[in-house]
Design an enzyme around this catalytic site. Structure first.
Site, PDB file in Angstrom:
ATOM      1  N   HIS A   1       3.569 -10.878   5.433  1.00 45.01           N
ATOM      2  CA  HIS A   1       4.603 -10.248   4.603  1.00 45.01           C
ATOM      3  C   HIS A   1       5.974 -10.614   5.144  1.00 45.01           C
ATOM      4  O   HIS A   1       6.117 -11.019   6.295  1.00 45.01           O
ATOM      5  CB  HIS A   1       4.435  -8.723   4.571  1.00 45.01           C
ATOM      6  CG  HIS A   1       4.723  -8.042   5.882  1.00 45.01           C
ATOM      7  ND1 HIS A   1       3.862  -8.093   6.959  1.00 45.01           N
ATOM      8  CD2 HIS A   1       5.799  -7.322   6.307  1.00 45.01           C
ATOM      9  CE1 HIS A   1       4.374  -7.410   7.975  1.00 45.01           C
ATOM     10  NE2 HIS A   1       5.550  -6.945   7.615  1.00 45.01           N
TER      11      HIS A   1
ATOM     12  N   ASN B   1       9.319 -11.870   9.973  1.00 41.76           N
ATOM     13  CA  ASN B   1       8.936 -11.882  11.377  1.00 41.76           C
ATOM     14  C   ASN B   1       7.454 -12.190  11.405  1.00 41.76           C
ATOM     15  O   ASN B   1       6.664 -11.498  10.775  1.00 41.76           O
ATOM     16  CB  ASN B   1       9.180 -10.525  12.034  1.00 41.76           C
ATOM     17  CG  ASN B   1      10.639 -10.096  11.951  1.00 41.76           C
ATOM     18  OD1 ASN B   1      11.537 -10.930  11.979  1.00 41.76           O
ATOM     19  ND2 ASN B   1      10.866  -8.800  11.839  1.00 41.76           N
TER      20      ASN B   1
ATOM     21  N   HIS C   1      -0.843  -8.297   8.258  1.00 44.83           N
ATOM     22  CA  HIS C   1      -0.962  -8.818   6.890  1.00 44.83           C
ATOM     23  C   HIS C   1       0.319  -9.602   6.551  1.00 44.83           C
ATOM     24  O   HIS C   1       1.421  -9.064   6.677  1.00 44.83           O
ATOM     25  CB  HIS C   1      -1.144  -7.641   5.926  1.00 44.83           C
ATOM     26  CG  HIS C   1      -1.647  -8.046   4.591  1.00 44.83           C
ATOM     27  ND1 HIS C   1      -2.852  -7.609   4.078  1.00 44.83           N
ATOM     28  CD2 HIS C   1      -1.114  -8.858   3.648  1.00 44.83           C
ATOM     29  CE1 HIS C   1      -3.033  -8.140   2.883  1.00 44.83           C
ATOM     30  NE2 HIS C   1      -1.985  -8.900   2.593  1.00 44.83           N
TER      31      HIS C   1
ATOM     32  N   CYS D   1      -3.135  -4.250   2.434  1.00 45.24           N
ATOM     33  CA  CYS D   1      -4.251  -4.783   1.662  1.00 45.24           C
ATOM     34  C   CYS D   1      -4.322  -4.045   0.328  1.00 45.24           C
ATOM     35  O   CYS D   1      -3.778  -2.949   0.190  1.00 45.24           O
ATOM     36  CB  CYS D   1      -5.560  -4.595   2.443  1.00 45.24           C
ATOM     37  SG  CYS D   1      -5.934  -5.973   3.566  1.00 45.24           S
TER      38      CYS D   1
ATOM     39  N   CYS E   1      -5.529  -1.534   7.049  1.00 44.24           N
ATOM     40  CA  CYS E   1      -4.288  -2.249   6.747  1.00 44.24           C
ATOM     41  C   CYS E   1      -3.603  -1.651   5.514  1.00 44.24           C
ATOM     42  O   CYS E   1      -4.174  -1.624   4.429  1.00 44.24           O
ATOM     43  CB  CYS E   1      -4.585  -3.733   6.501  1.00 44.24           C
ATOM     44  SG  CYS E   1      -3.127  -4.644   5.955  1.00 44.24           S
TER      45      CYS E   1
ATOM     46  N   GLN F   1      10.421  -9.485   4.544  1.00 44.70           N
ATOM     47  CA  GLN F   1      11.245  -8.325   4.234  1.00 44.70           C
ATOM     48  C   GLN F   1      12.560  -8.775   3.609  1.00 44.70           C
ATOM     49  O   GLN F   1      12.960  -9.925   3.739  1.00 44.70           O
ATOM     50  CB  GLN F   1      11.543  -7.528   5.503  1.00 44.70           C
ATOM     51  CG  GLN F   1      10.307  -6.989   6.190  1.00 44.70           C
ATOM     52  CD  GLN F   1      10.678  -6.088   7.354  1.00 44.70           C
ATOM     53  OE1 GLN F   1      11.295  -5.051   7.160  1.00 44.70           O
ATOM     54  NE2 GLN F   1      10.330  -6.509   8.550  1.00 44.70           N
TER      55      GLN F   1
ATOM     56  N   HIS G   1      -5.725 -10.717   3.423  1.00 45.24           N
ATOM     57  CA  HIS G   1      -5.212 -10.277   4.723  1.00 45.24           C
ATOM     58  C   HIS G   1      -4.859 -11.447   5.649  1.00 45.24           C
ATOM     59  O   HIS G   1      -4.071 -11.297   6.584  1.00 45.24           O
ATOM     60  CB  HIS G   1      -6.266  -9.381   5.394  1.00 45.24           C
ATOM     61  CG  HIS G   1      -5.781  -8.675   6.618  1.00 45.24           C
ATOM     62  ND1 HIS G   1      -4.954  -7.558   6.564  1.00 45.24           N
ATOM     63  CD2 HIS G   1      -5.985  -8.927   7.936  1.00 45.24           C
ATOM     64  CE1 HIS G   1      -4.693  -7.160   7.801  1.00 45.24           C
ATOM     65  NE2 HIS G   1      -5.303  -7.967   8.649  1.00 45.24           N
TER      66      HIS G   1
END
Ligand SMILES: [Zn+2]
Ligand SMILES: [Zn+2]
Ligand SMILES: [Zn+2]
Length: 330
Positions: free
Chosen positions: A135, A122, A133, A21, A18, A137, A82
């Site tokens: 997140h 998303n 993971h 991470c 990942c 944007q 994660h």
């Protein structure tokens, strides 16, 4: 926007590879060169918008106008765990995320070449996520993008006709009606919109007219974080799995300040699931005609979401009594 180089981006890597991470061993560096962190923001390695864009590959013409894709794409990694998404966070942790969103809105919005700062997330493979993971944007656009533009134009017409902010009117109406409310606290309201496009669409709106996160007081930011925690918990309890969704935050444009009076901070959650096992696809009417068809009544889906926010077991009881399958509304 064209970004053909993005075809080669990292696609659903296994957890041990990942890139979001923390870097736990120097031999295996990730995108984040720290062994631990709270929240990290960095520029997307596969951006659609870039600070110093190359000239377009094709010539500009009156029929086909083109412009360089100038702007900024940032990635916000919610935590170094994660598996720790917003749904698993407590209120203070989500509040820290709210602080980061406000900070990025202020900094990117201050740039001359940025007219609109768009925070979004998303979540889930159903909406095309390529990294698991947790997140979000941020896209900083050189112009106001079409959906916020349409909202602002509509709000401007409403302001001219009635002298009020349409979002303030919607909040007052939803609080009075109550039937589409999903959750509420002192400063924020979560509701299924009257003209929901998706069955489990939720809008989170500030009670007070605040044009952006920067207009919120500290207690209001905490209230937003707490309501987001409730909405996340409700979403994940509804079907008993992490609900995929697109989260879009609409705030005031950062161009010339002309839209402050009609900009009202809100977040829109659009989950693609229409049942536990079925997704809503955009098809003929939606894609070809621009007219959404929703197979559910917002009042019914709001009742189910409200029950899920309060207590997962209430959802089962609604199923047994057949509530949520009321008469369809015209
Ligand atoms: Zn990870
Ligand atoms: Zn307002
Ligand atoms: Zn909106």
């Amino acid at each position: 926007m064209f970004a053909s180089h993005r075809q080669d981006r990292t696609f659903l890597p296994p957890e041990e590879f990942c890139p979001l991470c923390p870097t736990r061993h120097p031999d295996a560096p990730t995108e984040i060169p720290f062994p631990a962190f709270d929240v990290v923001v960095f520029e997307n390695l596969f951006p659609s918008l870039v600070r110093e864009p190359p000239d377009p590959d094709v010539a500009d013409s009156e029929l086909y106008p083109v412009a360089p894709s100038s702007g900024v794409n940032e990635v916000i990694v919610y935590s170094d765990d994660h598996d720790l998404g917003m749904a698993q966070m407590d209120t203070p942790r989500i509040a820290r995320l709210v602080e980061v969103w406000a900070n990025r809105y202020a900094e990117l919005g201050a740039r001359d070449d940025v007219a609109y700062v768009f925070v979004f997330e998303n979540r889930g493979e159903a909406v095309g996520v390529t990294l698991h993971h947790p997140h979000g944007q941020i896209y900083a656009y050189p112009d106001i993008p079409p959906r916020p533009q349409r909202e602002l134009e509509t709000a401007l017409v409403h302001l001219q006709r009635h002298g009020t902010c349409v979002f303030c009117d919607v909040v007052a109406r939803e609080r009075a009606d109550g039937v589409r409310v999903v959750a509420e606290n002192d400063s924020f309201l979560a509701f299924v919109p009257f003209a929901a496009r998706y069955p489990y669409e939720i809008h989170v709106m500030s009670h007070r007219h605040a044009a952006s996160l920067l207009d919120l007081t500290d207690p209001e930011r905490l209230a937003l974080a707490d309501l987001l925690r409730m909405v996340m918990a409700g979403y994940d309890r509804l079907f008993g799995f992490p609900m995929p969704y697109v989260m879009s935050m609409h705030q005031a444009p950062t161009d010339d300040g002309q839209h402050q009076a009609v900009s009202h901070l809100h977040l829109e959650f659009t989950p693609p699931h229409r049942t536990e096992t079925k997704l809503k696809y955009l098809a003929g009417s939606e894609l070809g005609a621009g007219a959404f068809i929703n197979d559910t009544a917002p009042e019914d889906t709001a009742a189910r979401l409200r029950a899920a926010v309060l207590d997962g077991s209430l959802v089962d009881r609604l199923d047994e009594t057949g509530a949520g399958e009321g008469p369809s509304r015209p």
